[in-house]
Design an enzyme around this catalytic site. Structure first.
Site, PDB file in Angstrom:
ATOM      1  N   MET A  14     -10.122  -3.737  12.606  1.00 28.06           N
ATOM      2  CA  MET A  14      -8.819  -3.150  12.933  1.00 28.06           C
ATOM      3  C   MET A  14      -8.952  -1.657  13.228  1.00 28.06           C
ATOM      4  O   MET A  14      -8.375  -1.146  14.191  1.00 28.06           O
ATOM      5  CB  MET A  14      -7.822  -3.368  11.777  1.00 28.06           C
ATOM      6  CG  MET A  14      -7.411  -4.796  11.555  1.00 28.06           C
ATOM      7  SD  MET A  14      -6.563  -5.527  12.966  1.00 28.06           S
ATOM      8  CE  MET A  14      -4.928  -4.814  12.820  1.00 28.06           C
ATOM      9  N   ASN A  33     -15.872   6.561   8.318  1.00 34.04           N
ATOM     10  CA  ASN A  33     -16.014   5.402   7.434  1.00 34.04           C
ATOM     11  C   ASN A  33     -16.855   5.843   6.249  1.00 34.04           C
ATOM     12  O   ASN A  33     -17.778   6.636   6.402  1.00 34.04           O
ATOM     13  CB  ASN A  33     -16.717   4.250   8.174  1.00 34.04           C
ATOM     14  CG  ASN A  33     -16.530   2.933   7.454  1.00 34.04           C
ATOM     15  OD1 ASN A  33     -15.523   2.255   7.630  1.00 34.04           O
ATOM     16  ND2 ASN A  33     -17.484   2.580   6.608  1.00 34.04           N
ATOM     17  N   ASN A 107      -2.290  -4.053   4.896  1.00 34.42           N
ATOM     18  CA  ASN A 107      -1.225  -4.950   4.411  1.00 34.42           C
ATOM     19  C   ASN A 107      -0.891  -4.641   2.947  1.00 34.42           C
ATOM     20  O   ASN A 107      -0.861  -5.533   2.107  1.00 34.42           O
ATOM     21  CB  ASN A 107      -1.684  -6.407   4.514  1.00 34.42           C
ATOM     22  CG  ASN A 107      -1.483  -6.966   5.922  1.00 34.42           C
ATOM     23  OD1 ASN A 107      -0.625  -6.501   6.665  1.00 34.42           O
ATOM     24  ND2 ASN A 107      -2.270  -7.961   6.279  1.00 34.42           N
ATOM     25  N   SER A 133       0.704  -5.909  13.193  1.00 30.65           N
ATOM     26  CA  SER A 133       0.367  -7.312  13.408  1.00 30.65           C
ATOM     27  C   SER A 133      -0.213  -7.538  14.795  1.00 30.65           C
ATOM     28  O   SER A 133       0.175  -6.881  15.759  1.00 30.65           O
ATOM     29  CB  SER A 133       1.607  -8.200  13.251  1.00 30.65           C
ATOM     30  OG  SER A 133       1.250  -9.533  13.589  1.00 30.65           O
ATOM     31  N   GLY A 134      -1.105  -8.513  14.870  1.00 31.45           N
ATOM     32  CA  GLY A 134      -1.673  -8.887  16.164  1.00 31.45           C
ATOM     33  C   GLY A 134      -3.153  -9.175  16.072  1.00 31.45           C
ATOM     34  O   GLY A 134      -3.787  -9.505  17.071  1.00 31.45           O
ATOM     35  N   LYS A 188       6.420  -6.361   7.073  1.00 28.21           N
ATOM     36  CA  LYS A 188       5.137  -6.998   7.444  1.00 28.21           C
ATOM     37  C   LYS A 188       4.817  -8.151   6.498  1.00 28.21           C
ATOM     38  O   LYS A 188       4.300  -9.192   6.908  1.00 28.21           O
ATOM     39  CB  LYS A 188       4.008  -5.961   7.435  1.00 28.21           C
ATOM     40  CG  LYS A 188       2.618  -6.549   7.721  1.00 28.21           C
ATOM     41  CD  LYS A 188       2.566  -7.186   9.099  1.00 28.21           C
ATOM     42  CE  LYS A 188       1.291  -7.763   9.607  1.00 28.21           C
ATOM     43  NZ  LYS A 188       0.251  -8.267   8.812  1.00 28.21           N
ATOM     44  N   HIS A 191       6.777 -10.957   7.717  1.00 30.51           N
ATOM     45  CA  HIS A 191       6.101 -11.456   8.922  1.00 30.51           C
ATOM     46  C   HIS A 191       4.987 -12.427   8.526  1.00 30.51           C
ATOM     47  O   HIS A 191       4.855 -13.523   9.080  1.00 30.51           O
ATOM     48  CB  HIS A 191       5.528 -10.279   9.730  1.00 30.51           C
ATOM     49  CG  HIS A 191       4.589 -10.685  10.828  1.00 30.51           C
ATOM     50  ND1 HIS A 191       3.290 -11.103  10.586  1.00 30.51           N
ATOM     51  CD2 HIS A 191       4.761 -10.779  12.169  1.00 30.51           C
ATOM     52  CE1 HIS A 191       2.713 -11.429  11.715  1.00 30.51           C
ATOM     53  NE2 HIS A 191       3.580 -11.240  12.704  1.00 30.51           N
ATOM     54  N   ASN A 192       4.192 -12.018   7.558  1.00 28.38           N
ATOM     55  CA  ASN A 192       3.057 -12.870   7.171  1.00 28.38           C
ATOM     56  C   ASN A 192       3.514 -14.159   6.502  1.00 28.38           C
ATOM     57  O   ASN A 192       2.879 -15.204   6.681  1.00 28.38           O
ATOM     58  CB  ASN A 192       2.107 -12.096   6.254  1.00 28.38           C
ATOM     59  CG  ASN A 192       1.231 -11.158   7.048  1.00 28.38           C
ATOM     60  OD1 ASN A 192       1.636 -10.666   8.096  1.00 28.38           O
ATOM     61  ND2 ASN A 192       0.038 -10.892   6.578  1.00 28.38           N
ATOM     62  N   GLU A 195       4.411 -16.309   9.224  1.00 31.65           N
ATOM     63  CA  GLU A 195       3.126 -16.723   9.841  1.00 31.65           C
ATOM     64  C   GLU A 195       2.515 -17.910   9.080  1.00 31.65           C
ATOM     65  O   GLU A 195       2.112 -18.906   9.689  1.00 31.65           O
ATOM     66  CB  GLU A 195       2.195 -15.507   9.815  1.00 31.65           C
ATOM     67  CG  GLU A 195       0.759 -15.733  10.204  1.00 31.65           C
ATOM     68  CD  GLU A 195      -0.074 -14.450   9.992  1.00 31.65           C
ATOM     69  OE1 GLU A 195       0.276 -13.397  10.571  1.00 31.65           O
ATOM     70  OE2 GLU A 195      -1.065 -14.492   9.232  1.00 31.65           O
ATOM     71  N   TYR A 196       2.492 -17.823   7.757  1.00 28.07           N
ATOM     72  CA  TYR A 196       1.944 -18.914   6.951  1.00 28.07           C
ATOM     73  C   TYR A 196       2.694 -20.219   7.213  1.00 28.07           C
ATOM     74  O   TYR A 196       2.100 -21.279   7.365  1.00 28.07           O
ATOM     75  CB  TYR A 196       2.097 -18.607   5.453  1.00 28.07           C
ATOM     76  CG  TYR A 196       1.005 -17.794   4.800  1.00 28.07           C
ATOM     77  CD1 TYR A 196       0.531 -16.619   5.370  1.00 28.07           C
ATOM     78  CD2 TYR A 196       0.476 -18.181   3.575  1.00 28.07           C
ATOM     79  CE1 TYR A 196      -0.440 -15.864   4.744  1.00 28.07           C
ATOM     80  CE2 TYR A 196      -0.504 -17.432   2.938  1.00 28.07           C
ATOM     81  CZ  TYR A 196      -0.957 -16.267   3.529  1.00 28.07           C
ATOM     82  OH  TYR A 196      -1.917 -15.527   2.907  1.00 28.07           O
ATOM     83  N   LYS A 265      -5.220 -14.066   1.843  1.00 29.37           N
ATOM     84  CA  LYS A 265      -5.511 -12.744   1.281  1.00 29.37           C
ATOM     85  C   LYS A 265      -4.400 -12.251   0.368  1.00 29.37           C
ATOM     86  O   LYS A 265      -4.555 -11.218  -0.274  1.00 29.37           O
ATOM     87  CB  LYS A 265      -5.738 -11.739   2.401  1.00 29.37           C
ATOM     88  CG  LYS A 265      -7.017 -11.987   3.176  1.00 29.37           C
ATOM     89  CD  LYS A 265      -7.537 -10.695   3.769  1.00 29.37           C
ATOM     90  CE  LYS A 265      -8.655 -10.929   4.754  1.00 29.37           C
ATOM     91  NZ  LYS A 265      -8.186 -10.939   6.140  1.00 29.37           N
TER      92      LYS A 265
HETATM   93  C1  6PG Z   1      -1.373 -10.164  11.516  1.00 25.86           C
HETATM   94  C2  6PG Z   1      -1.969 -11.005  10.428  1.00 25.86           C
HETATM   95  C3  6PG Z   1      -3.025 -10.284   9.672  1.00 25.86           C
HETATM   96  C4  6PG Z   1      -3.923 -11.202   8.850  1.00 25.86           C
HETATM   97  C5  6PG Z   1      -3.389 -11.453   7.467  1.00 25.86           C
HETATM   98  C6  6PG Z   1      -3.242 -12.843   6.988  1.00 25.86           C
HETATM   99  O1  6PG Z   1      -0.165 -10.047  11.527  1.00 25.86           O
HETATM  100  O2  6PG Z   1      -2.119  -9.658  12.352  1.00 25.86           O
HETATM  101  O3  6PG Z   1      -0.973 -11.400   9.543  1.00 25.86           O
HETATM  102  O4  6PG Z   1      -2.440  -9.253   8.956  1.00 25.86           O
HETATM  103  O5  6PG Z   1      -4.377 -12.283   9.498  1.00 25.86           O
HETATM  104  O6  6PG Z   1      -4.289 -10.725   6.681  1.00 25.86           O
HETATM  105  O7  6PG Z   1      -4.343 -13.257   6.294  1.00 25.86           O
HETATM  106  P1  6PG Z   1      -4.433 -14.433   5.251  1.00 25.86           P
HETATM  107  O8  6PG Z   1      -4.132 -15.706   5.961  1.00 25.86           O
HETATM  108  O9  6PG Z   1      -5.868 -14.328   4.854  1.00 25.86           O
HETATM  109  O10 6PG Z   1      -3.534 -14.128   4.111  1.00 25.86           O
END
Ligand code: 6PG
Length: 473
Positions: A14, A33, A107, A133-134, A188, A191-192, A195-196, A265
């Site tokens: 990222m 880094n 995150n 996100s992306g 966010k 959002h996740n 996403e799940y 995560k």
């Molecule tokens: C995004 C994703 C990104 C990542 C997450 C989910 O929006 O780009 O959500 O943040 O893929 O970390 O990861 P897990 O499935 O491991 O929880």
């Protein structure tokens, strides 16, 4: 030497891709880094392999890094969530000047972000918790960006962040100020969670096609491809279609060789906990996390697999099942988004954040993982800070009326054959719940009064008046 426009701390995928994205928009970037054992050469390798001819400079120590950024500094952290963010903030703070802006692009939990914000503001710095996100490609070409925190910082970072963000169909950037404290990371997190749930819904459909209809990866690929060109068009459907095409070294579909044990995560778990605290039912999101957990019980599953269920090929009309499955996916997805927006609305009330749901739906239209045709349509049905029942919105009402019997049918077929469909079915239960004028909660209230004297309200009395009964007399 001219100082850089922004500093990026953390050169994982990222961090690298966002640096390249900033540079491609004409901004100069200083990168750093940590140089612990296995990360000694990360900066060097990045600079020599990917940054030739670009306005990106590598720095070897923290002081050089901080000193190579122009004032007020904009320093973006892209490090692992949790302790690492605390550690990096503590490391860089002694080198900062008043009004410098630290942006956490990971995150992080929204409560950690609120804590970092008050710690930084008390020392005269600004802090932004920024959901991004992306994935790797989004970071490079244009992510959806959800910043929140010190509002005075927005003015100073807006042009840069909107420049690197994805653009929606109207060419507006998918990056807008969310609100104070940890609101950017809260959004966010939601959002996740969405996403799940969307990923699990597609996975349940894949399971039905694979284990009930005995379809090959190629055949499932054709169906997802067709769905993706219609009402179910979305980024996740598109990548599913692409995944199903890929072959392994043994020429078999790679998907068939991947272990069915899902990782996570933690952002999904965070939203479920927050939802319970806020009193918002996000059943689809919680079920999708449980489904990942069940998938990890590989030994138990393998031992029990042949004891109770023997999945046989579906004997009914295959075409008709695929049609109702498409309908079920459509209806379930609406509920998933609806639950997501409900928890943002409730969080905003609880934490006194003036967030705009329409803006959030807008910045999720491109760049992010949950972008979809349904979400675009949902934009029109949201108000600034409250979620009307989107099911009653004309956009969705008629479609759900047409499709909901297919939704039921799909679930009935799946459960009769022993195929788990936790998100397809929990979204239907949610739908049935919010469409039920009468629920059995009267019995719950009576039971509570029976054993705990908690009281109950009566149908024909005013709300707030509580009655007790001597139930066992
Ligand atoms: C995004 C994703 C990104 C990542 C997450 C989910 O929006 O780009 O959500 O943040 O893929 O970390 O990861 P897990 O499935 O491991 O929880």
């Amino acid at each position: 030497m001219n100082k850089c426009d922004i500093g990026i701390y953390g050169l994982g995928v990222m961090g690298q891709n966002l640096s390249l994205n900033f540079a491609s928009r004409g901004f100069s970037v200083a990168v750093y880094n940590r140089r612990e054992a296995d990360e000694e050469n990360i900066t060097n390798t990045f600079i020599t392999t990917k940054c030739q001819g670009k306005k990106i400079i590598g720095t070897r120590n923290l002081e050089d890094f901080i000193n190579s950024i122009s004032l007020p500094r904009k320093i973006m952290l892209l490090v692992s969530t949790g302790n690492a963010v605390d550690e990096v903030i503590n490391q860089i703070t002694p080198f900062l000047d008043v009004d410098d802006i630290v942006i956490d692009g990971g995150n992080s939990h929204y409560r950690d972000t609120a804590r970092h914000l008050s710690q930084m503001e008390s020392q005269g710095f600004m802090f932004v918790g920024c959901g991004i996100s992306g994935g790797a490609e989004g970071a490079l070409k244009g992510p959806s960006i959800m910043p929140g925190g010190s509002f005075q910082a927005w003015d100073k970072i807006k042009f840069m962040f909107q420049a690197i963000a994805a653009k929606n169909e109207d060419n507006n950037p998918c990056c807008e100020w969310i609100g104070p404290e940890g609101s950017g990371h809260f959004v966010k997190m939601v959002h996740n969670g969405i996403e799940y749930a969307l990923m699990q819904l597609i996975a349940e459909s894949y399971d039905i096609m694979k284990r009930l209809l005995f379809m090959s990866a190629d055949e499932i690929c054709s169906v997802t491809s067709e769905w993706n060109s219609g009402a179910l068009n979305s980024y996740l459907m598109e990548i599913t279609r692409n995944i199903l095409k890929v072959r392994d070294t043994d020429s078999e579909p790679l998907i068939d060789n991947i272990l069915d044990c899902a990782a996570q995560k933690g952002t999904g778990r965070d939203i479920s906990i927050s939802a319970l605290e806020l009193g918002v039912p996000v059943t689809a999101i919680s079920e999708s996390i449980n489904a990942r957990l069940i998938s990890t019980m590989t030994t138990e599953r393998s031992l029990a697999a042949h004891e109770f269920i023997n999945t046989t090929q579906y004997a009914g009309d295959r075409k008709a099942l695929l049609k109702v499955l498409e309908d079920a996916l459509y209806c379930s997805q609406i509920i998933v988004y609806m639950q997501g927006f409900s928890i943002i609305a409730k969080g905003a009330i609880e934490y006194k954040w003036d967030v705009d749901l329409t803006q959030i739906a807008r910045i999720w239209q491109n760049g992010c993982i949950i972008r979809s045709k349904i979400l675009k349509a949902m934009c029109a049905s949201l108000k600034k800070n409250l979620v009307d029942n989107v099911l009653l919105n004309p956009t969705f009402k008629e479609t759900i009326k047409q499709k909901h019997s297919g939704w039921r049918k799909t679930i009935m077929i799946a459960i009769t054959h022993g195929i788990p469909v936790p998100v397809l079915s929990s979204t239907l239960s949610y739908f049935d719940g919010i469409c039920s004028e009468h629920l059995p909660a009267n019995l719950i209230q009576a039971q509570r009064d029976y054993f705990g004297l908690h009281g109950y309200e009566k149908i024909n009395a005013s709300r707030g008046i509580f009655f007790h009964s001597k139930w066992d007399r």
